[in-house]
Enzyme design. Structure first.
Site, PDB file in Angstrom:
ATOM      1  N   GLU A   1      27.073  24.306  56.689  1.00  0.00           N
ATOM      2  CA  GLU A   1      28.555  23.905  56.860  1.00  0.00           C
ATOM      3  C   GLU A   1      29.283  24.282  55.544  1.00  0.00           C
ATOM      4  O   GLU A   1      29.162  23.280  54.776  1.00  0.00           O
ATOM      5  CB  GLU A   1      28.627  22.628  57.431  1.00  0.00           C
ATOM      6  CG  GLU A   1      29.998  22.584  58.056  1.00  0.00           C
ATOM      7  CD  GLU A   1      30.860  21.466  57.464  1.00  0.00           C
ATOM      8  OE1 GLU A   1      32.075  21.212  57.978  1.00  0.00           O
ATOM      9  OE2 GLU A   1      30.385  20.685  56.526  1.00  0.00           O
TER      10      GLU A   1
ATOM     11  N   LEU B   1      27.333  19.295  46.626  1.00  0.00           N
ATOM     12  CA  LEU B   1      26.337  18.494  46.206  1.00  0.00           C
ATOM     13  C   LEU B   1      26.186  18.336  44.508  1.00  0.00           C
ATOM     14  O   LEU B   1      26.103  17.374  43.948  1.00  0.00           O
ATOM     15  CB  LEU B   1      24.855  19.325  46.240  1.00  0.00           C
ATOM     16  CG  LEU B   1      24.562  19.609  47.871  1.00  0.00           C
ATOM     17  CD1 LEU B   1      23.064  20.235  48.008  1.00  0.00           C
ATOM     18  CD2 LEU B   1      24.826  18.471  48.747  1.00  0.00           C
TER      19      LEU B   1
ATOM     20  N   ASN C   1      25.128  15.442  51.229  1.00  0.00           N
ATOM     21  CA  ASN C   1      26.096  15.207  50.268  1.00  0.00           C
ATOM     22  C   ASN C   1      26.280  13.714  49.874  1.00  0.00           C
ATOM     23  O   ASN C   1      26.496  13.219  48.888  1.00  0.00           O
ATOM     24  CB  ASN C   1      27.515  15.906  50.658  1.00  0.00           C
ATOM     25  CG  ASN C   1      28.302  15.499  49.487  1.00  0.00           C
ATOM     26  OD1 ASN C   1      28.004  16.126  48.264  1.00  0.00           O
ATOM     27  ND2 ASN C   1      29.373  14.987  49.650  1.00  0.00           N
ATOM     28  N   HIS C   2      26.420  13.011  50.998  1.00  0.00           N
ATOM     29  CA  HIS C   2      26.620  11.542  50.760  1.00  0.00           C
ATOM     30  C   HIS C   2      26.115  10.621  51.627  1.00  0.00           C
ATOM     31  O   HIS C   2      25.361  11.021  52.740  1.00  0.00           O
ATOM     32  CB  HIS C   2      28.199  11.311  51.033  1.00  0.00           C
ATOM     33  CG  HIS C   2      28.753  12.175  52.091  1.00  0.00           C
ATOM     34  ND1 HIS C   2      29.343  13.386  52.274  1.00  0.00           N
ATOM     35  CD2 HIS C   2      28.783  11.692  53.235  1.00  0.00           C
ATOM     36  CE1 HIS C   2      29.435  13.606  53.333  1.00  0.00           C
ATOM     37  NE2 HIS C   2      29.328  12.820  54.294  1.00  0.00           N
TER      38      HIS C   2
ATOM     39  N   ASP D   1      35.798  18.485  64.283  1.00  0.00           N
ATOM     40  CA  ASP D   1      36.649  18.454  63.462  1.00  0.00           C
ATOM     41  C   ASP D   1      38.070  18.834  63.769  1.00  0.00           C
ATOM     42  O   ASP D   1      38.292  19.566  64.861  1.00  0.00           O
ATOM     43  CB  ASP D   1      36.231  18.894  62.088  1.00  0.00           C
ATOM     44  CG  ASP D   1      35.050  18.149  61.717  1.00  0.00           C
ATOM     45  OD1 ASP D   1      34.994  16.801  61.833  1.00  0.00           O
ATOM     46  OD2 ASP D   1      34.225  18.872  60.973  1.00  0.00           O
TER      47      ASP D   1
ATOM     48  N   GLN E   1      32.306   6.876  51.883  1.00  0.00           N
ATOM     49  CA  GLN E   1      31.017   7.746  51.761  1.00  0.00           C
ATOM     50  C   GLN E   1      30.797   8.405  50.307  1.00  0.00           C
ATOM     51  O   GLN E   1      31.325   9.449  49.892  1.00  0.00           O
ATOM     52  CB  GLN E   1      31.390   9.126  52.698  1.00  0.00           C
ATOM     53  CG  GLN E   1      31.475   8.713  54.198  1.00  0.00           C
ATOM     54  CD  GLN E   1      32.286   9.881  54.743  1.00  0.00           C
ATOM     55  OE1 GLN E   1      33.801  10.156  54.737  1.00  0.00           O
ATOM     56  NE2 GLN E   1      31.665  10.509  55.779  1.00  0.00           N
TER      57      GLN E   1
ATOM     58  N   ARG F   1      21.757  21.381  60.859  1.00  0.00           N
ATOM     59  CA  ARG F   1      23.111  21.911  60.450  1.00  0.00           C
ATOM     60  C   ARG F   1      23.419  21.130  59.211  1.00  0.00           C
ATOM     61  O   ARG F   1      23.522  19.775  59.259  1.00  0.00           O
ATOM     62  CB  ARG F   1      24.075  21.401  61.592  1.00  0.00           C
ATOM     63  CG  ARG F   1      25.358  21.720  61.276  1.00  0.00           C
ATOM     64  CD  ARG F   1      26.311  20.687  61.018  1.00  0.00           C
ATOM     65  NE  ARG F   1      27.778  20.951  61.053  1.00  0.00           N
ATOM     66  CZ  ARG F   1      28.597  19.985  60.444  1.00  0.00           C
ATOM     67  NH1 ARG F   1      28.058  19.105  59.872  1.00  0.00           N
ATOM     68  NH2 ARG F   1      29.839  20.281  60.499  1.00  0.00           N
TER      69      ARG F   1
ATOM     70  N   GLU G   1      28.585  18.823  40.727  1.00  0.00           N
ATOM     71  CA  GLU G   1      30.298  18.946  40.255  1.00  0.00           C
ATOM     72  C   GLU G   1      30.015  19.440  39.089  1.00  0.00           C
ATOM     73  O   GLU G   1      29.075  19.490  38.109  1.00  0.00           O
ATOM     74  CB  GLU G   1      30.608  17.456  40.068  1.00  0.00           C
ATOM     75  CG  GLU G   1      30.842  16.709  41.443  1.00  0.00           C
ATOM     76  CD  GLU G   1      29.403  16.122  41.850  1.00  0.00           C
ATOM     77  OE1 GLU G   1      28.862  15.690  40.976  1.00  0.00           O
ATOM     78  OE2 GLU G   1      29.186  16.050  42.897  1.00  0.00           O
TER      79      GLU G   1
ATOM     80  N   ASP H   1      25.207  19.362  56.647  1.00  0.00           N
ATOM     81  CA  ASP H   1      26.735  19.185  56.429  1.00  0.00           C
ATOM     82  C   ASP H   1      27.184  19.243  55.076  1.00  0.00           C
ATOM     83  O   ASP H   1      26.584  18.978  54.055  1.00  0.00           O
ATOM     84  CB  ASP H   1      26.890  17.599  56.582  1.00  0.00           C
ATOM     85  CG  ASP H   1      28.241  17.240  56.864  1.00  0.00           C
ATOM     86  OD1 ASP H   1      29.170  17.605  57.649  1.00  0.00           O
ATOM     87  OD2 ASP H   1      28.642  16.143  55.947  1.00  0.00           O
TER      88      ASP H   1
ATOM     89  N   ASP I   1      33.058   7.291  59.665  1.00  0.00           N
ATOM     90  CA  ASP I   1      33.427   8.780  59.739  1.00  0.00           C
ATOM     91  C   ASP I   1      32.492   9.498  60.847  1.00  0.00           C
ATOM     92  O   ASP I   1      31.733  10.463  60.565  1.00  0.00           O
ATOM     93  CB  ASP I   1      33.256   9.550  58.350  1.00  0.00           C
ATOM     94  CG  ASP I   1      33.592  11.374  58.541  1.00  0.00           C
ATOM     95  OD1 ASP I   1      34.267  11.540  59.523  1.00  0.00           O
ATOM     96  OD2 ASP I   1      33.066  11.751  57.615  1.00  0.00           O
TER      97      ASP I   1
HETATM   98  C1  NOJ Z   1      31.994  17.649  57.930  1.00  0.00           C
HETATM   99  C2  NOJ Z   1      31.911  17.282  59.201  1.00  0.00           C
HETATM  100  O1  NOJ Z   1      31.949  17.949  60.409  1.00  0.00           O
HETATM  101  C3  NOJ Z   1      33.123  16.050  59.394  1.00  0.00           C
HETATM  102  O2  NOJ Z   1      33.230  15.643  60.623  1.00  0.00           O
HETATM  103  C4  NOJ Z   1      32.655  15.064  58.286  1.00  0.00           C
HETATM  104  O3  NOJ Z   1      33.824  14.206  58.281  1.00  0.00           O
HETATM  105  C5  NOJ Z   1      32.500  15.568  57.062  1.00  0.00           C
HETATM  106  N1  NOJ Z   1      31.699  16.674  56.932  1.00  0.00           N
HETATM  107  C6  NOJ Z   1      31.900  14.699  55.972  1.00  0.00           C
HETATM  108  O4  NOJ Z   1      30.602  14.530  56.337  1.00  0.00           O
END
Ligand code: NOJ
Length: 555
Positions: free
Chosen positions: A245, A208, A104-105, A310, A171, A201, A210, A203, A62
């Site tokens: 984000e 985080l 997050n992952h 993205d 992920q 930044r 559930e 992400d 990713d």
């Molecule tokens: C947001 C990121 O901008 C994106 O590119 C990514 O695939 C997801 N988060 C997962 O980390």
């Protein structure tokens, strides 16, 4: 005594993908050596901070958001020493550096995940991730990458349980209920703070924690953890930006901006409304979104992106209403047939059918609205994309520097490039590149540079107060920015047809008005002040006289 402003307040942020920016060692992949050699360009352009998409070791399933080691540099980009040289050079060039940090992952190949799979059920090691015997939990949480996944759960035959992944199955989501995870991730933050980075930044921050019966976004526990993140930054005693984000409507993104939480958040709803306004020629909802954002969190804490790495994320009706999504889908000429998961998978220029006037009016808004304008690499040139590449790769192709082989991005043979350089009609790197555009006074690149220079000369655009003014024309957005003796009036026509309108300037009646970008005098302000804006036209006017002390010098 007034408090000193933080560096990031109103700063212009340039986002780049290090692997696609500049290749210093000729292996076809961008790296820190190449990036460091391009800092002169970024300073010349006039950006203040550089945001790098993830730079950590990763199998790149990713785009690097699947990390196997949070405290190292991907070997293709260099090593920690190369990163240090880059950071030092960026600082010497007067620029800040923002790292992408994925809380997050991890990657499924991260040693923590491999250990978790083999660890006994219920052990601390297993519970570094979120496991379940039942894949029907949290069913209200949308599948985000629905083109690639049909569930947020993946069966693991070693663990004999399902694990949660809000993104790709590669992920796995970290389990923030586990205090070990919290401490480790705060340790990651400390590590990079000590290296001297200027911002993060963060992400995918909403995800985080559930909770059953919710979308699993922005839960109270998530905010509690982000407050700990803030505390770590405060402990460092440095002026460091924490930027969220969170692809959520303004009222749901605003809680991340609580005084003891994060400093900034992207305003993705505004991004969608900007495109909807261009697509429909009507800026009523854009205006409302701006007003809402400034009412809820006034000032310059919203980061303002147009495009990024993205898709242009529009969502399932939660971020912006369905009719806004529809107006973008049907009204943006370059958007047809490029839907990915929840949005349109194109770069800015082709989305706008290559029309530089639309590029300019959108950026003229970004550069004059309260917030942190975010410029995506290549959009200053009107760079194109490569539809047909996998996932979001169409938007991540090499930066076009010159007309030479591979657009000057790399000396490697073409098949070795990280992604192919753009040679499609209208966007061929032999024409659309930095070297050519630098030499053409009327180029898009020189326009961006000039706008950023003007922005520096007009501090009201950075930190000034903001007021939306009445507009007699549905396609024209009108607002003012004021600080000290400086007032700047902005009007932007978001339609492809010319617009004439009257603006009520009675509160400045009798004041001198001058258009900044053309340098020409206008009639003095009055209650029926008349202007004409051509299709996708805009203007910035200075109202009244300005004290010399309110105008900074531009080096
Ligand atoms: C947001 C990121 O901008 C994106 O590119 C990514 O695939 C997801 N988060 C997962 O980390």
């Amino acid at each position: 005594m007034t408090a000193k402003n933080s560096w990031w307040e109103g700063a212009v942020i340039y986002q780049l993908m290090p692997r696609s920016y500049a290749d210093g060692n000729g292996d076809g992949i961008g790296d820190f050596q190449g990036l460091t050699s391009r800092l002169n360009y970024l300073r010349w352009l006039g950006v203040e901070a550089v945001w790098l998409t993830p730079v950590y070791p990763s199998p790149l399933q990713d785009g690097g958001y699947d990390i196997t080691d949070f405290k190292a540099i991907h070997p293709e980009l260099g090593d920690l020493a190369a990163f240090h040289r880059f950071l030092t050079a960026a600082h010497e060039h007067g620029m800040k550096v923002i790292l992408d940090l994925v809380l997050n992952h991890t990657s499924h190949l991260h040693p923590w995940f491999q250990r978790a799979r083999w660890a006994p059920k219920g052990s601390t090691e297993r519970n570094v991730f979120v496991w379940s015997d039942d894949p029907n939990r949290y069913t209200e949480a949308p599948v985000l990458f629905r083109k690639f996944e049909d569930s947020n759960w993946q069966w693991d035959s070693v663990a004999e349980q399902y694990y949660l992944h809000r993104f790709l199955k590669h992920q796995p989501d970290l389990n923030y209920e586990n205090p070990w995870v919290q401490e480790e991730m705060l340790g990651v933050l400390d590590f990079w703070l000590q290296k001297g980075v200027d911002g993060f930044r963060l992400d995918a921050v909403p995800f985080l924690y559930e909770s059953e019966g919710t979308r699993c976004e922005g839960l109270p526990e998530t905010h509690d953890f982000l407050k700990k993140v803030r505390q770590r930054v405060e402990n460092s005693g440095r002026d460091v930006l924490l930027l969220a984000e969170a692809i959520q409507p303004v009222d749901e993104a605003a809680p991340y901006l609580a005084d003891d939480e994060l400093h900034g958040a992207f305003n993705f709803a505004l991004t969608a409304h900007l495109f909807a306004a261009i697509a429909s020629g009507n800026c009523k909802k854009l205006r409302q979104c701006l007003q809402d954002a400034q009412t809820i969190v006034p000032g310059c804490r919203w980061a303002l992106p147009l495009r990024n790495h993205d898709e242009l994320w529009l969502g399932d009706g939660h971020l912006v209403p369905e009719d806004v999504i529809q107006s973008i889908r049907s009204g943006l000429p370059g958007g047809h047939g490029h839907w990915l998961n929840w949005g349109i998978n194109r770069r800015l220029a082709p989305l706008l059918n290559g029309d530089p006037r639309a590029n300019k009016v959108l950026h003229a808004l970004l550069y004059s609205l309260p917030g942190m304008p975010c410029l995506y690499y290549g959009d200053e040139l009107g760079m194109g994309d490569w539809p047909g590449l996998r996932d979001r790769d169409p938007n991540r192709t090499p930066m076009a520097w010159t007309s030479a082989r591979n657009g000057g991005f790399s000396s490697a043979p073409e098949p070795l490039l990280v992604l192919p350089a753009i040679t499609s009609p209208g966007y061929d790197y032999r024409v659309v590149n930095v070297e050519v555009q630098k030499q053409l006074p009327g180029s898009l690149l020189n326009w961006h540079r000039r706008m950023l220079t003007c922005r520096r000369l007009l501090p009201a655009l950075r930190l000034g107060s903001f007021e939306v003014l009445e507009s007699t024309h549905p396609s024209v957005l009108v607002y003012s920015r004021c600080s000290g003796s400086m007032t700047v009036l902005i009007a932007a026509n978001l339609s492809g047809a010319g617009a004439s309108l009257q603006i009520d300037l009675s509160k400045w009646k009798g004041s001198r008005t001058r258009e900044v970008l053309w340098g020409c005098e206008y009639p003095v302000a009055d209650e029926n002040w008349f202007v004409y804006l051509p299709s996708f036209g805009f203007s910035w006017w200075l109202i009244g006289e300005v004290e010399d002390t309110d105008v900074p010098s531009v080096d």
